[in-house]
Design an enzyme around this catalytic site. Structure first.
Site, PDB file in Angstrom:
ATOM      1  N   ASP A  58      -1.184   6.761   6.283  1.00  0.00           N
ATOM      2  CA  ASP A  58      -2.300   5.944   5.808  1.00  0.00           C
ATOM      3  C   ASP A  58      -2.619   4.952   6.921  1.00  0.00           C
ATOM      4  O   ASP A  58      -1.859   4.015   7.164  1.00  0.00           O
ATOM      5  CB  ASP A  58      -1.914   5.216   4.515  1.00  0.00           C
ATOM      6  CG  ASP A  58      -3.027   4.274   4.043  1.00  0.00           C
ATOM      7  OD1 ASP A  58      -4.058   4.159   4.727  1.00  0.00           O
ATOM      8  OD2 ASP A  58      -2.841   3.642   2.981  1.00  0.00           O
ATOM      9  N   TRP A 105       0.821  -1.212   0.000  1.00  0.00           N
ATOM     10  CA  TRP A 105       0.000   0.000   0.000  1.00  0.00           C
ATOM     11  C   TRP A 105       0.850   1.255   0.000  1.00  0.00           C
ATOM     12  O   TRP A 105       0.540   2.234  -0.679  1.00  0.00           O
ATOM     13  CB  TRP A 105      -1.008  -0.020   1.146  1.00  0.00           C
ATOM     14  CG  TRP A 105      -2.087  -1.018   0.853  1.00  0.00           C
ATOM     15  CD1 TRP A 105      -2.269  -2.237   1.455  1.00  0.00           C
ATOM     16  CD2 TRP A 105      -3.092  -0.931  -0.165  1.00  0.00           C
ATOM     17  NE1 TRP A 105      -3.322  -2.897   0.882  1.00  0.00           N
ATOM     18  CE2 TRP A 105      -3.855  -2.114  -0.106  1.00  0.00           C
ATOM     19  CE3 TRP A 105      -3.425   0.032  -1.115  1.00  0.00           C
ATOM     20  CZ2 TRP A 105      -4.917  -2.370  -0.968  1.00  0.00           C
ATOM     21  CZ3 TRP A 105      -4.494  -0.203  -1.973  1.00  0.00           C
ATOM     22  CH2 TRP A 105      -5.223  -1.389  -1.889  1.00  0.00           C
ATOM     23  N   LYS A 116     -12.824  -1.127   7.081  1.00  0.00           N
ATOM     24  CA  LYS A 116     -12.174  -2.144   7.918  1.00  0.00           C
ATOM     25  C   LYS A 116     -12.558  -1.930   9.383  1.00  0.00           C
ATOM     26  O   LYS A 116     -13.114  -2.805  10.007  1.00  0.00           O
ATOM     27  CB  LYS A 116     -10.670  -2.085   7.736  1.00  0.00           C
ATOM     28  CG  LYS A 116     -10.262  -2.384   6.287  1.00  0.00           C
ATOM     29  CD  LYS A 116      -8.917  -1.803   5.957  1.00  0.00           C
ATOM     30  CE  LYS A 116      -8.646  -1.736   4.482  1.00  0.00           C
ATOM     31  NZ  LYS A 116      -8.709  -2.983   3.742  1.00  0.00           N
TER      32      LYS A 116
HETATM   33  N1  PMP Z   1      -4.376   1.634   2.145  1.00  0.00           N
HETATM   34  C1  PMP Z   1      -4.466   0.493   2.846  1.00  0.00           C
HETATM   35  C2  PMP Z   1      -3.499   0.257   3.961  1.00  0.00           C
HETATM   36  C3  PMP Z   1      -5.461  -0.439   2.541  1.00  0.00           C
HETATM   37  O1  PMP Z   1      -5.544  -1.579   3.222  1.00  0.00           O
HETATM   38  C4  PMP Z   1      -6.374  -0.168   1.495  1.00  0.00           C
HETATM   39  C5  PMP Z   1      -7.501  -1.117   1.123  1.00  0.00           C
HETATM   40  N2  PMP Z   1      -7.310  -2.424   1.354  1.00  0.00           N
HETATM   41  C6  PMP Z   1      -6.233   1.023   0.785  1.00  0.00           C
HETATM   42  C7  PMP Z   1      -5.226   1.896   1.141  1.00  0.00           C
HETATM   43  C8  PMP Z   1      -7.156   1.353  -0.368  1.00  0.00           C
HETATM   44  O2  PMP Z   1      -8.428   1.644   0.088  1.00  0.00           O
HETATM   45  P1  PMP Z   1      -9.624   1.851  -0.956  1.00  0.00           P
HETATM   46  O3  PMP Z   1      -9.770   0.593  -1.721  1.00  0.00           O
HETATM   47  O4  PMP Z   1     -10.802   2.178  -0.079  1.00  0.00           O
HETATM   48  O5  PMP Z   1      -9.253   3.000  -1.839  1.00  0.00           O
END
Ligand code: PMP
Length: 369
Positions: free
Chosen positions: A179, A109, A203
């Site tokens: 994040d 991520w 989450k």
């Molecule tokens: N950052 C992290 C740490 C995540 O776990 C996720 C989704 N699994 C995201 C960003 C992306 O989130 P979204 O799909 O809601 O854009």
């Protein structure tokens, strides 16, 4: 005539969208046709209506209270997921194209977040764990910051690789951006250490379709007049998160989850100790398995939200997943990029659910070891 249905809910270890507190789901069910004293469903009322105004105010004030968010921080409830924040963060915080943003890459991520910087300025990767397979966090002397970064970005919990910072990163030279998508509200946090925290909600705080941004107010000035409406934090702040129609249902569920955290769990100290207890159960099972189960992350850097492991004999993994499913446990398959097993044990996963998984793991290892 009434219709009786027996509802059997599985133990859901999904990485997100993920399990919600049962009492929250029950309240949603009870209020879905008609919000008390409103005469309409939350799905039907205008975002400009008085009742929705109260729901928005309730959700943000509960979030501020439960997370002890200081007054000099704005709370924005946006759409576009955490992925849109990969764009909005550099768009707002890099004032000129020759400025640099520092990113610490501890998993997939963070890697993804860093890719959008190129459209707005220069990227300095202060540390990259990719070559080692994202199994650990950096030591502080391994971080190679640029001389004057506009901000420093990191991912507090890497959802795919199961690596988590247990305390905020120590950074003095620039605003810290985090994040926190997969560990928001899982433990107390000193918000004043951060310039900006963002997280998708699906989450630990509700459902997909809503993204929480907590931003120190002075940083709202950085965007100036450069940005289109939806990308500009300052415009969202001025419009109280209603620059366009917000995810009204998402805001409502966020409020219910924050209320559950406050009133049923008793706050973030209690939430943290429950989360630690759950994670301990699974990691102990891995560590006591004489190598039958192999944890992905280095023990000191293990996530308390996403427990990522493989079976030493990888050929047994389909049977593990199949038998877990037959025993009522779903979504344990690891991310497609890594394979193996991932048990996501967010706030709403009860201790008893994790206990059931731990017992299943022991039983499976005894029968197949
Ligand atoms: N950052 C992290 C740490 C995540 O776990 C996720 C989704 N699994 C995201 C960003 C992306 O989130 P979204 O799909 O809601 O854009």
């Amino acid at each position: 005539m009434s219709i009786e249905t027996t509802i059997h809910r599985a133990l859901n270890f999904s990485a997100g969208p993920a399990v919600l507190p049962l009492s929250v789901l029950e309240q949603i069910r009870d209020e879905l046709l008609c919000l008390p004293d409103v005469g309409s469903s939350i799905l039907e009322i205008s975002h400009r209506s008085g009742p929705f105004g109260e729901i928005l105010e309730d959700a943000t004030s509960r979030l501020r209270r439960v997370y002890s968010i200081p007054d000099d921080y704005e709370i924005l409830l946006l759409q576009g997921g955490a992925v849109l924040q990969n764009t909005m963060v550099p768009a707002n915080l890099l004032i000129e194209k020759n400025q640099t943003a520092d990113y610490i890459l501890t998993g997939a991520w963070g890697q993804k977040s860093s890719r959008d910087v190129q459209y707005f300025g220069k990227l300095n990767v202060a540390w990259d764990g990719a070559n080692e397979g994202f199994v650990r966090l950096p030591q502080s002397d391994e971080l190679k910051f640029s001389p004057h970064p506009a901000y420093v970005h990191y991912t507090s919990n890497e959802t795919i690789h199961g690596v988590q910072f247990q305390t905020p990163l120590s950074v003095n030279q620039a605003p810290l951006v985090c994040d926190s998508s997969s560990d928001i509200l899982s433990r107390p946090l000193d918000i004043s250490r951060f310039g900006l925290i963002y997280a998708c909600a699906q989450k630990n705080c509700g459902i997909a379709g809503i993204t929480i941004v907590i931003i120190r107010k002075d940083l709202l000035q950085r965007s100036g007049d450069r940005l289109p409406l939806y990308l500009d934090y300052a415009k969202h702040a001025a419009a109280n998160s209603m620059a366009n129609t917000p995810s009204t249902f998402g805001v409502y569920v966020l409020g219910l989850v924050c209320r559950w955290l406050e009133e049923t769990i008793g706050g973030l100290d209690q939430m943290q100790s429950i989360n630690e207890q759950k994670a301990r159960m699974l990691y102990q099972r891995i560590d006591d398995s004489a190598g039958f189960y192999v944890g992905h992350a280095r023990p000191a850097d293990r996530s308390r939200m996403n427990v990522v492991f493989t079976l030493a004999n990888r050929e047994l993994e389909p049977a593990f997943l199949q038998q877990a499913m037959s025993a009522g446990m779903i979504s344990l398959k690891g991310h497609r990029s890594l394979g193996g097993i991932r048990a996501s044990i967010y706030n709403a996963m009860p201790v008893e659910g994790v206990q059931t998984l731990a017992e299943f793991m022991q039983d499976f290892a005894e029968k197949n070891g």
